[in-house]
Design a protein around this motif. Sequence first.
Motif, mmCIF file in Angstrom:
data_model
loop_
_atom_site.group_PDB
_atom_site.id
_atom_site.type_symbol
_atom_site.label_atom_id
_atom_site.label_comp_id
_atom_site.label_asym_id
_atom_site.label_seq_id
_atom_site.Cartn_x
_atom_site.Cartn_y
_atom_site.Cartn_z
ATOM 1 N N MET A 70 30.056 15.206 18.212
ATOM 2 C CA MET A 70 29.270 14.994 19.427
ATOM 3 C C MET A 70 29.451 15.999 19.928
ATOM 4 O O MET A 70 29.974 17.036 20.440
ATOM 5 N N ASP A 71 27.912 16.960 19.248
ATOM 6 C CA ASP A 71 27.999 18.369 20.313
ATOM 7 C C ASP A 71 26.695 18.499 21.604
ATOM 8 O O ASP A 71 26.617 19.693 21.115
ATOM 9 N N ASP A 72 26.083 17.940 21.455
ATOM 10 C CA ASP A 72 24.978 17.993 22.629
ATOM 11 C C ASP A 72 25.669 17.067 24.176
ATOM 12 O O ASP A 72 24.365 16.507 24.579
ATOM 13 N N ILE A 73 27.092 17.502 24.546
ATOM 14 C CA ILE A 73 27.110 16.680 25.621
ATOM 15 C C ILE A 73 26.638 17.287 26.324
ATOM 16 O O ILE A 73 25.626 15.882 27.662
ATOM 17 N N ILE A 74 26.282 18.662 27.385
ATOM 18 C CA ILE A 74 25.487 18.571 28.298
ATOM 19 C C ILE A 74 24.395 18.400 28.305
ATOM 20 O O ILE A 74 23.151 18.152 29.281
ATOM 21 N N GLU B 166 27.599 8.966 36.028
ATOM 22 C CA GLU B 166 28.853 10.175 36.344
ATOM 23 C C GLU B 166 28.681 11.445 36.610
ATOM 24 O O GLU B 166 27.195 11.672 35.802
ATOM 25 N N ASP B 167 29.244 12.694 36.709
ATOM 26 C CA ASP B 167 29.682 13.852 36.551
ATOM 27 C C ASP B 167 30.262 14.396 35.045
ATOM 28 O O ASP B 167 30.715 12.943 33.802
ATOM 29 N N ILE B 168 29.972 15.733 34.223
ATOM 30 C CA ILE B 168 30.863 15.840 32.942
ATOM 31 C C ILE B 168 31.740 16.023 33.886
ATOM 32 O O ILE B 168 32.931 16.603 33.933
ATOM 33 N N LYS B 169 32.687 15.631 32.798
ATOM 34 C CA LYS B 169 34.037 16.246 32.572
ATOM 35 C C LYS B 169 34.471 17.603 31.677
ATOM 36 O O LYS B 169 34.413 17.306 30.762
ATOM 37 N N LYS C 56 30.753 10.063 30.143
ATOM 38 C CA LYS C 56 29.889 8.673 29.738
ATOM 39 C C LYS C 56 31.069 7.705 28.051
ATOM 40 O O LYS C 56 30.656 7.275 27.260
ATOM 41 N N GLY C 57 32.640 8.202 27.935
ATOM 42 C CA GLY C 57 32.662 8.034 27.233
ATOM 43 C C GLY C 57 32.626 8.765 25.715
ATOM 44 O O GLY C 57 33.873 8.647 24.600
ATOM 45 N N LEU C 58 31.862 10.166 25.565
ATOM 46 C CA LEU C 58 32.177 11.135 24.448
ATOM 47 C C LEU C 58 33.289 11.838 24.495
ATOM 48 O O LEU C 58 33.431 12.492 25.860
ATOM 49 N N LYS C 59 32.578 12.165 23.328
ATOM 50 C CA LYS C 59 33.397 13.485 23.383
ATOM 51 C C LYS C 59 33.189 15.211 22.880
ATOM 52 O O LYS C 59 32.472 14.436 21.731
ATOM 53 N N GLY C 60 33.261 16.017 23.574
ATOM 54 C CA GLY C 60 32.542 16.851 22.596
ATOM 55 C C GLY C 60 33.335 18.210 21.328
ATOM 56 O O GLY C 60 34.491 17.829 21.925
ATOM 57 N N LYS C 61 32.463 18.950 20.708
ATOM 58 C CA LYS C 61 33.494 19.379 19.848
ATOM 59 C C LYS C 61 34.460 20.640 20.885
ATOM 60 O O LYS C 61 33.512 21.091 22.111
ATOM 61 N N SER C 62 35.158 20.664 20.843
ATOM 62 C CA SER C 62 36.063 21.916 21.394
ATOM 63 C C SER C 62 34.822 23.727 21.209
ATOM 64 O O SER C 62 34.731 23.811 20.156
ATOM 65 N N PHE C 63 34.845 24.663 21.906
ATOM 66 C CA PHE C 63 34.534 25.350 22.381
ATOM 67 C C PHE C 63 35.399 26.629 22.941
ATOM 68 O O PHE C 63 35.422 26.681 24.349
ATOM 69 N N LYS C 64 35.098 27.913 22.581
ATOM 70 C CA LYS C 64 35.931 28.953 23.566
ATOM 71 C C LYS C 64 34.883 29.513 23.840
ATOM 72 O O LYS C 64 33.645 29.604 23.781
ATOM 73 N N TRP C 65 35.450 30.066 25.279
ATOM 74 C CA TRP C 65 34.746 30.752 26.523
ATOM 75 C C TRP C 65 35.436 31.592 26.828
ATOM 76 O O TRP C 65 36.589 31.795 26.648
#
Length: 236
Positions: free
Chosen positions: A1-5, A19-22, A189-198
């Motif tokens: 899942m790459d569009d959590i936001i 709920e909010d984004i974790k 909501k139970g979904l996890k996005g891909k890790s990304f660098k910031w």
Amino acid sequence: MDDIIGIALLDYQNGRYSEDIKTFSSFDEEDTIPMPYLFRPFMAMPKLEQIALKKCSGKVLDIGCGSGSHSLYLQENGFVVTGLDKSSGAIKVCQQRGLINTVCSPILEYSGSQFDTLLLLMNGIGIAGSLDQLGNLLNHFKSLLKPNGQILLDSSNIIYMFEQDEDGGYWVPDNNNYYGEVVFQMGYKGLKGKSFKWLYLDFDTLQKYANIHGFHCKLVSDGEHFDYLAKLTLTP
């Protein structure tokens, strides 16, 4: 899942907010992004964002526009503004909120138009991901700027997150990486996005890299907690 936001923004926009984004980072910290904050009006924005919006001029590209709050403020005040985000969900929200000009694309893949102001708020320069990629991003910005154009960006010096000794110095891990490089992952909501660098940049480092790549870098204003607003212009 790459569009959590994007999923979360669409839920909030369409009345499904529960709920909010974790966020989970390489600092081993868990945090949240309150959804209402991403839809804030001008008067609820931090001081640095308000200053940046007031300093915009001409045709504006809002890079990493999210829900479009900054772009919509500019549009409502007569600017020709384009909101750009690689999140398709974010762009749909911008369109639903009435933003006229939108682009769904990673910034490094976008070309073909030039602007008087490139706007990168909420630590937008972080999209570089790492210090060794910052130069590529700055060079790409040159192709998007009109003559006498400007880049307005805010960022934070996250040195405060490291342990401080009695002499006032900070204990930064010696792992050959710049201390402002952070790896994030989002959950919703139970979904996890891909890790990304910031990338979080202290002003001196930003100024150094800007100068190397042909920009003049000016400190516009300091924020309340290690953050700042900067203006970049091409060196004559």
